[in-house]
Design an enzyme around this catalytic site. Structure first.
Site, short mmCIF file in Angstrom:
data_model
loop_
_atom_site.label_atom_id
_atom_site.label_comp_id
_atom_site.label_asym_id
_atom_site.label_seq_id
_atom_site.Cartn_x
_atom_site.Cartn_y
_atom_site.Cartn_z
N GLU A 6 -5.04 0.27 -7.57
CA GLU A 6 -4.05 1.15 -8.16
C GLU A 6 -2.97 0.30 -8.84
O GLU A 6 -2.32 -0.51 -8.19
CB GLU A 6 -3.42 2.05 -7.09
CG GLU A 6 -4.42 3.02 -6.49
CD GLU A 6 -3.87 3.76 -5.28
OE1 GLU A 6 -3.65 4.97 -5.39
OE2 GLU A 6 -3.64 3.11 -4.25
N HIS A 38 -2.24 -2.24 -5.94
CA HIS A 38 -2.66 -1.90 -4.58
C HIS A 38 -4.18 -1.98 -4.49
O HIS A 38 -4.91 -1.11 -4.96
CB HIS A 38 -2.19 -0.50 -4.20
CG HIS A 38 -2.72 -0.06 -2.86
ND1 HIS A 38 -3.10 1.23 -2.59
CD2 HIS A 38 -2.94 -0.76 -1.72
CE1 HIS A 38 -3.55 1.31 -1.36
NE2 HIS A 38 -3.46 0.11 -0.80
N ASN A 79 -3.46 6.47 -0.76
CA ASN A 79 -2.95 6.63 0.59
C ASN A 79 -2.31 7.99 0.81
O ASN A 79 -2.32 8.50 1.93
CB ASN A 79 -1.96 5.51 0.92
CG ASN A 79 -2.66 4.35 1.62
OD1 ASN A 79 -3.55 4.55 2.43
ND2 ASN A 79 -2.27 3.14 1.29
N SER A 129 0.81 -1.22 0.00
CA SER A 129 0.00 0.00 0.00
C SER A 129 0.84 1.27 0.00
O SER A 129 0.32 2.35 -0.30
CB SER A 129 -0.93 0.02 1.21
OG SER A 129 -0.20 -0.08 2.41
#
Length: 309
Positions: A149, A137, A188, A114
């Protein structure tokens, strides 16, 4: 998607079993592997539990799933290998070194990290394996959150990047292309920028943690499923956006380290829901209700999207 894929998932715990579920539900052969026997033993039952919660017949999905404790055997026939191990760089180095040696030479190698740049994960690999390494991700819970992602490192071959994106779209996900391999990728970086400011507001005595959650869930959080931040900026106009930023940005927090408030809470044994106290207090019943409400909400949103197609 051309034909039926053979997919190996390395790590059958929090994320891995759900990732495997997505591919198995789309009709692909999936092998789950994990070094922990108890985790591996619970992987398929957890998939069955997920499917029951969604009202899906589990039999038609779990027939595509199998488990294999030996990593080399698990990846030996794979077209796609997805690593879903803990966020420890040395562990990922070891896994991909072993996977690259055991998987077919055509296999796409994907990491579910992540935050760790994919280029760093591929450091021990030879040039061919680095070219087949890509970031994928997924978001928790992976069988319910549409986004994945797809991250291209400086070495990832373009055909691998495009093929991975196409595979994910074909199994019903909403992939996005991350063209530059930055720490935390897209989601993130956005999420934790919000968390940094939220924790700073609590630490500074502006409000308590409950107020933060109330504000988000009852204001801009309501808009976000249909109005992303770039759309919102265009909606209100870029001149207003710029004027607000001129006033606000100088006062926002730019801390380069985690908040000392987190250190204090952790030192007191307040680690979050599992310990009964984090930024907010939690009873087991309250924590379970949040998890249940989240799963129910996500299932309803997915059903609503499907109905609107």
């Amino acid at each position: 998607m051309n034909g039926r894929l053979s997919v190996a998932i390395v790590g059958a715990g929090l994320m891995g079993h759900g990732i495997g579920q997505v591919f198995a539900r789309a009709g692909h052969r999936v092998v789950l592997t994990d070094p922990a026997p108890d985790v591996l033993a619970q992987a398929i039952p957890r998939v069955e539990q997920n499917l029951r919660a969604e009202g899906v017949d589990a039999a038609g999905v779990v027939c595509n799933l199998s488990t294999q404790p030996d990593l080399r055997k698990a990846v030996s026939g794979a077209d796609l290998v997805i690593e879903a191990a803990p966020e420890k760089l040395e562990l990922k180095h070891r896994i991909f070194t072993e996977v690259a040696a055991a998987a077919p030479s055509h296999a796409v190698l994907a990491s579910n990290t992540s935050v760790i740049p994919i280029t760093r994960i591929g450091e021990p690999l030879d040039a061919d394996a680095r070219g087949r390494l890509v970031g994928t991700h997924w978001w928790n819970p992976p069988h319910l959150i549409p986004l994945v992602e797809v991250v291209r490192s400086e070495y990832t071959r373009m055909d691998v990047f495009e093929q991975t994106f196409a595979w994910l779209a074909a199994v019903g996900k909403a992939p996005v292309k991350v063209h530059r391999d930055v720490t935390g990728f897209i989601g993130n970086r956005l999420q934790h920028a919000l968390w940094r400011e939220a924790i700073a507001l609590v630490a500074g005595g502006v409000c308590d943690a409950e107020a933060i959650d109330t504000v988000v869930k009852n204001s801009f959080g309501l808009r976000m499923p249909v109005l992303g931040p770039m759309e919102n900026a265009d909606l209100v106009g870029l001149e207003l956006t710029r004027d607000v930023h001129r006033v606000l940005f100088p006062d926002l927090h730019e801390d380069k380290a985690p908040s000392p408030l987190l250190d204090r809470l952790i030192a007191q044994g307040h680690g979050g829901m599992r310990s009964g106290q984090g930024l907010r207090p939690w009873t087991p019943a309250a924590a379970d209700e949040v998890r249940r409400a989240l799963a129910t909400h996500l299932i309803r949103m997915l059903e609503s999207r499907a109905a609107g197609r």
